[in-house]
Design a protein around this motif. Structure first.
Motif, PDB file in Angstrom:
ATOM      1  N   LEU A   6       0.850  -1.181  -0.019  1.00  0.00           N
ATOM      2  CA  LEU A   6      -0.057  -0.194   0.049  1.00  0.00           C
ATOM      3  C   LEU A   6       0.959   1.411  -0.039  1.00  0.00           C
ATOM      4  N   GLN A   7       1.798   1.133   0.926  1.00  0.00           N
ATOM      5  CA  GLN A   7       2.593   2.510   1.105  1.00  0.00           C
ATOM      6  C   GLN A   7       3.216   3.068  -0.138  1.00  0.00           C
ATOM      7  N   PRO A   8       4.052   2.105  -0.968  1.00  0.00           N
ATOM      8  CA  PRO A   8       4.786   2.662  -2.349  1.00  0.00           C
ATOM      9  C   PRO A   8       3.771   2.986  -3.254  1.00  0.00           C
ATOM     10  N   ASP A   9       2.445   2.508  -3.323  1.00  0.00           N
ATOM     11  CA  ASP A   9       1.473   2.992  -4.356  1.00  0.00           C
ATOM     12  C   ASP A   9       1.007   4.181  -3.826  1.00  0.00           C
ATOM     13  N   PHE A  10       0.575   4.307  -2.509  1.00  0.00           N
ATOM     14  CA  PHE A  10      -0.004   5.586  -1.963  1.00  0.00           C
ATOM     15  C   PHE A  10       0.956   6.739  -1.956  1.00  0.00           C
ATOM     16  N   LEU A  11       1.869   6.553  -1.856  1.00  0.00           N
ATOM     17  CA  LEU A  11       3.002   7.531  -2.052  1.00  0.00           C
ATOM     18  C   LEU A  11       3.398   7.871  -3.393  1.00  0.00           C
ATOM     19  N   ASP A  12       3.196   7.056  -4.546  1.00  0.00           N
ATOM     20  CA  ASP A  12       3.452   7.412  -5.682  1.00  0.00           C
ATOM     21  C   ASP A  12       2.097   8.339  -5.984  1.00  0.00           C
ATOM     22  N   LEU A  13       0.954   8.075  -5.492  1.00  0.00           N
ATOM     23  CA  LEU A  13      -0.119   8.871  -5.866  1.00  0.00           C
ATOM     24  C   LEU A  13      -0.147  10.337  -5.319  1.00  0.00           C
ATOM     25  N   PHE A  14       0.244  10.305  -4.003  1.00  0.00           N
ATOM     26  CA  PHE A  14       0.419  11.430  -3.178  1.00  0.00           C
ATOM     27  C   PHE A  14       1.487  12.677  -3.845  1.00  0.00           C
ATOM     28  N   TRP A  15       2.513  12.007  -4.172  1.00  0.00           N
ATOM     29  CA  TRP A  15       3.724  12.754  -4.772  1.00  0.00           C
ATOM     30  C   TRP A  15       3.387  13.132  -6.113  1.00  0.00           C
ATOM     31  N   GLY A  16       2.704  12.129  -6.835  1.00  0.00           N
ATOM     32  CA  GLY A  16       2.526  12.399  -8.320  1.00  0.00           C
ATOM     33  C   GLY A  16       1.212  13.360  -8.618  1.00  0.00           C
ATOM     34  N   PHE A  17       0.483  13.472  -7.515  1.00  0.00           N
ATOM     35  CA  PHE A  17      -0.636  14.511  -7.774  1.00  0.00           C
ATOM     36  C   PHE A  17      -0.568  15.534  -6.657  1.00  0.00           C
ATOM     37  N   TYR A  18      -0.274  15.427  -5.379  1.00  0.00           N
ATOM     38  CA  TYR A  18      -0.382  16.659  -4.541  1.00  0.00           C
ATOM     39  C   TYR A  18       0.911  17.331  -4.308  1.00  0.00           C
ATOM     40  N   ARG A  19       2.118  16.505  -4.316  1.00  0.00           N
ATOM     41  CA  ARG A  19       3.175  17.041  -4.255  1.00  0.00           C
ATOM     42  C   ARG A  19       3.983  17.547  -5.462  1.00  0.00           C
ATOM     43  N   THR A  20       3.385  17.563  -6.564  1.00  0.00           N
ATOM     44  CA  THR A  20       3.882  17.904  -7.878  1.00  0.00           C
ATOM     45  C   THR A  20       2.973  18.938  -8.446  1.00  0.00           C
TER      46      THR A  20
ATOM     47  N   ALA B   7      -3.808   2.716   8.587  1.00  0.00           N
ATOM     48  CA  ALA B   7      -4.880   3.895   8.732  1.00  0.00           C
ATOM     49  C   ALA B   7      -4.072   5.199   8.271  1.00  0.00           C
ATOM     50  N   THR B   8      -2.748   5.217   8.596  1.00  0.00           N
ATOM     51  CA  THR B   8      -2.053   6.521   8.454  1.00  0.00           C
ATOM     52  C   THR B   8      -2.430   7.204   7.113  1.00  0.00           C
ATOM     53  N   SER B   9      -2.549   6.472   6.207  1.00  0.00           N
ATOM     54  CA  SER B   9      -2.902   7.015   4.798  1.00  0.00           C
ATOM     55  C   SER B   9      -4.225   7.594   4.693  1.00  0.00           C
ATOM     56  N   LEU B  10      -5.166   7.240   5.360  1.00  0.00           N
ATOM     57  CA  LEU B  10      -6.618   7.561   4.826  1.00  0.00           C
ATOM     58  C   LEU B  10      -7.087   9.073   4.966  1.00  0.00           C
ATOM     59  N   TYR B  11      -6.476   9.544   5.823  1.00  0.00           N
ATOM     60  CA  TYR B  11      -7.021  11.286   6.027  1.00  0.00           C
ATOM     61  C   TYR B  11      -6.460  11.865   4.590  1.00  0.00           C
ATOM     62  N   ARG B  12      -5.169  11.715   4.145  1.00  0.00           N
ATOM     63  CA  ARG B  12      -4.582  12.195   2.890  1.00  0.00           C
ATOM     64  C   ARG B  12      -5.277  11.775   1.845  1.00  0.00           C
ATOM     65  N   TYR B  13      -5.749  10.454   1.657  1.00  0.00           N
ATOM     66  CA  TYR B  13      -6.213   9.709   0.629  1.00  0.00           C
ATOM     67  C   TYR B  13      -7.544  10.287   0.421  1.00  0.00           C
ATOM     68  N   PHE B  14      -8.526  10.672   1.689  1.00  0.00           N
ATOM     69  CA  PHE B  14      -9.843  11.066   1.230  1.00  0.00           C
ATOM     70  C   PHE B  14      -9.829  12.600   1.151  1.00  0.00           C
ATOM     71  N   GLU B  15      -8.743  13.350   1.479  1.00  0.00           N
ATOM     72  CA  GLU B  15      -8.797  14.791   1.509  1.00  0.00           C
ATOM     73  C   GLU B  15      -8.025  15.407   0.687  1.00  0.00           C
ATOM     74  N   MET B  16      -6.937  14.659   0.054  1.00  0.00           N
ATOM     75  CA  MET B  16      -6.338  15.474  -1.032  1.00  0.00           C
ATOM     76  C   MET B  16      -6.807  15.959  -2.377  1.00  0.00           C
ATOM     77  N   GLY B  17      -7.987  15.290  -2.903  1.00  0.00           N
ATOM     78  CA  GLY B  17      -8.724  15.701  -4.011  1.00  0.00           C
ATOM     79  C   GLY B  17      -8.681  14.899  -5.110  1.00  0.00           C
ATOM     80  N   VAL B  18      -8.120  13.388  -4.995  1.00  0.00           N
ATOM     81  CA  VAL B  18      -8.417  12.606  -5.875  1.00  0.00           C
ATOM     82  C   VAL B  18      -9.799  11.962  -5.534  1.00  0.00           C
TER      83      VAL B  18
END
Length: 214
Positions: A104-118, A165-176
């Motif tokens: 989960l973490q590698p794919d979630f961080l790919d999404l978070f970095w690709g969408f939110y941090r870029t 569950a550490t990923s959940l708040y960002r997953y639901f709130e970052m806009g994807v």
């Protein structure tokens, strides 16, 4: 007193701070990484030769790697509660912890970095879409598991819930776009009732938006 080195907005540091909050332990936070720097300093490298956060010091013991820190804290301070005594029951929590780290973490961080941090102009939409689909697949699998029980390792909150569950708040709130995962949402709502989750996970991550480096 326990000491924790790391940046409060860092994903892996949040796992550790949430655990400490659940356990009600006194601790000292030392800002490290990001704009605080310090990860390449000899004193820090003596604690973690990989030069990464988080690092936890508890008396004479130094522990690095976030999931290992979560395990240590729960085994040392919550044996029989967050850290199950029965090996079979504990293994269920640990399986999900390992799944989080490896899958989960590698794919979630790919999404978070690709969408939110870029920055938007630099985003690779194809890569974002691929990462989003992988995350949807992972959360759908998790949703099936949670249809049978309230938490990852049974009817009670355990150390297994924390890394996943550490990923959940960002997953639901970052806009994807997110999938229909009612059991994960129910689990998430239960976690939102926990003070330590609100204090350490449900925190602003605006400082990371469109920010590829510190």
């Amino acid at each position: 007193m326990i000491k924790v080195w790391g940046r409060r907005s860092a994903y892996n540091v949040q796992k550790v701070l949430w655990t400490i909050g659940e356990l009600g332990l006194a601790y000292q936070h030392i800002d490290a990484g990001g704009s605080a720097g310090g990860l390449d300093q000899p004193d820090f490298l003596a604690m973690n030769p990989h030069g990464r956060i988080p690092v936890l010091v508890d008396g004479d013991l130094t522990v690095w790697e976030s999931n290992s820190i979560v395990r240590y804290l729960c085994a040392n301070y919550s044996r029989g509660h967050l850290w199950a005594e029965a090996p079979a029951k504990r293994s269920l929590a640990e399986r999900w912890m390992d799944w989080e780290l490896a899958t989960l973490q590698p794919d979630f961080l790919d999404l978070f970095w690709g969408f939110y941090r870029t920055p938007e102009a630099l985003r690779d939409q194809q890569k974002i879409q691929h990462a989003s689909l992988r995350c949807q697949k992972h959360f759908a699998l998790l949703d099936v598991h949670l249809a049978e029980q309230a938490f990852l390792a049974g009817d009670a909150f355990s150390m297994g819930d924390i890394p996943v569950a550490t990923s959940l708040y960002r997953y639901f709130e970052m806009g994807v776009p997110t999938p229909e995962i009612p059991n994960v949402r129910r689990w998430y709502r239960a976690l939102c009732e926990r003070k330590a989750f609100r204090d350490h996970i449900m925190t602003s991550f605006d400082e990371l938006y469109a920010r590829q480096t510190f």
